[in-house]
Design an enzyme around this catalytic site. Structure first.
Site, PDB file in Angstrom:
ATOM      1  N   VAL A   1       0.714  -1.266  -0.015  1.00 19.49           N
ATOM      2  CA  VAL A   1      -0.024  -0.077  -0.003  1.00 19.49           C
ATOM      3  C   VAL A   1       0.904   1.042   0.031  1.00 19.49           C
ATOM      4  CG1 VAL A   1      -1.979  -1.074   1.185  1.00 19.49           C
ATOM      5  CG2 VAL A   1      -0.287   0.029   2.458  1.00 19.49           C
ATOM      6  N   LYS A   2       2.103   0.981   0.041  1.00 22.42           N
ATOM      7  CA  LYS A   2       3.135   2.193   0.017  1.00 22.42           C
ATOM      8  C   LYS A   2       3.214   2.957  -1.611  1.00 22.42           C
ATOM      9  CE  LYS A   2       4.264   2.305   4.114  1.00 22.42           C
ATOM     10  NZ  LYS A   2       4.035   1.055   4.790  1.00 22.42           N
ATOM     11  N   ILE A   3       3.886   3.946  -1.794  1.00 18.45           N
ATOM     12  CA  ILE A   3       3.584   4.742  -2.949  1.00 18.45           C
ATOM     13  C   ILE A   3       4.065   3.901  -4.046  1.00 18.45           C
ATOM     14  CG2 ILE A   3       4.455   6.889  -4.235  1.00 18.45           C
ATOM     15  CD1 ILE A   3       2.993   7.466  -1.702  1.00 18.45           C
TER      16      ILE A   3
END
Length: 391
Positions: free
Chosen positions: A193-195
């Site tokens: 779910v990170k960049i």
């Protein structure tokens, strides 16, 4: 929840056909784990953020751990961080046998308060308990006030590890986070779910070649295969030496291939997140809440869109949270204050120690924000918010 409407999570990875091809190319290659792609990914990140060295590992937690060890953190030392973060930002000190303390946050940004940090440092200097390491956390993709923190680091003699797990692609004073202009080490996360994602993975960047070598050794059992660094004569070309007690924290070529492919779209992904956040800014203006502020010197990568409810009642917070979940809006809290986790309360922390962080934990909610989210989805989120707030 209308069964015809999809559940909207707070975050979601974005995978393209080029990402899939990058991974399948590695699957068809001779190397799945320690091949040529990890160094390519490291070089790509280092060049992108403008730093000399990048060390890929299997998680940001691992990166924080080896960063602390490389800086010599150990028993009797202190690490300070923000109470509004994932527990890994504090746990890394405990892995090293060190002590942990926290610095309260700025209520408008959720970031470590420089004023609170300075006051705590002045008091710690008087008692002889200054930190060896401070870990500012770039919450939601916004950098902390790193120039001011760096000034305090020089004044009080501590090292700085930036926990930029949320902030790959962000900028501070025009420079990419990760350049280490104001820190010894910066850590990124590539969780789904990170960049950008490697499925799981992390990275540490640094300008210091000795720190880079130390972290490189630690991620792979403390082993070197470079005979120029051997402590004893090599008995043969098969030789390697374990010179430190390290770990199996290595990133695989499969993970690196996905990360390298996603890195090519980093600017595009951040721009889309910023656009979506600006839509929220317009849609939320009439509701009794506010979005976390972004400091003027920061271009945030907008990992999260965090609102704070104006009603401070904890029961109201829960009813809004549960009401949104019932309507199919997958909100989350980032984060409950770390010092109130049972493990840290057993170390002596208690309610009231960091009141601004505790207030944040009682009225913050992360809204859905990720590339691929449609403006119609955001309007649905805002309608749901209006509905539960008026209930």
């Amino acid at each position: 929840m209308d069964p015809a409407e999809p559940f909207l999570p707070y975050g979601r990875q974005t995978i393209t056909e080029s990402d899939i091809k990058a991974v399948t190319d590695v699957l068809r290659s001779p190397y799945l784990t320690q091949g040529p792609v990890v160094p390519l990914f490291e070089r790509g990140v280092a060049e992108k953020v403008g730093c000399d060295h990048a060390i890929a590992v299997n998680s940001a937690t691992s990166a924080l751990h080896i960063a602390c060890l490389a800086l010599g953190l150990g028993p009797g030392d202190w690490l300070w961080t923000s109470p509004i973060t994932f527990v890994a930002s504090a746990n890394c000190a405990r892995y090293c046998g060190a002590n942990v303390d926290f610095v309260d946050i700025d209520p408008s940004t959720g970031l470590m308060s420089v004023d609170a940090l300075e006051q705590k440092l002045i008091q710690a200097e008087q008692t002889g308990l200054l930190p060896k390491v401070v870990v500012p956390v770039h919450l939601c993709g916004s950098s902390c006030s790193m120039q001011q923190i760096s000034f305090l680091a020089k004044r009080f003699g501590f090292a700085v590890i930036e926990d930029a797990s949320h902030a790959v692609g962000a900028r501070y004073q025009g420079e990419f986070v990760g350049s280490c202009t104001y820190s010894q080490i910066c850590v990124f996360s590539f969780h789904p779910v990170k960049i950008i994602t490697c499925a799981e993975g992390g990275m540490a960047t640094t300008k210091d070649p000795q720190l880079a070598q130390h972290m490189t050794d630690l991620r792979s059992h403390g082993i070197t295969k470079d005979d120029k660094r051997f402590e004893f004569p090599a008995p043969g070309p098969w030789s390697y030496e374990q010179q430190k007690l390290g770990f199996n924290y290595r990133m695989t070529d499969l993970q690196a291939a996905l990360g390298l492919s996603q890195l090519q779209r980093l600017d595009e992904i951040v721009a889309e997140r910023q656009r979506l956040f600006s839509v929220y800014e317009k849609l939320l203006v009439d509701l009794p809440l506010h979005l976390l502020s972004i400091p003027s010197e920061v271009s945030s990568s907008l990992h999260l869109a965090v609102i704070r409810l104006l009603n401070p009642d904890a029961r109201h917070h829960r009813s809004v949270f549960e009401g949104l979940r019932t309507l199919g809006i997958g909100v989350q809290l980032h984060y409950s204050p770390v010092h109130l986790q049972p493990y840290y309360q057993r170390l002596g922390f208690q309610v009231g120690d960091f009141p601004v962080a505790e207030s944040y934990g009682s009225n913050a909610i992360s809204l859905p924000l990720y590339p691929g989210l449609q403006e119609a989805d955001q309007m649905r989120v805002v309608r749901a918010l209006a509905q539960v707030l008026s209930a």
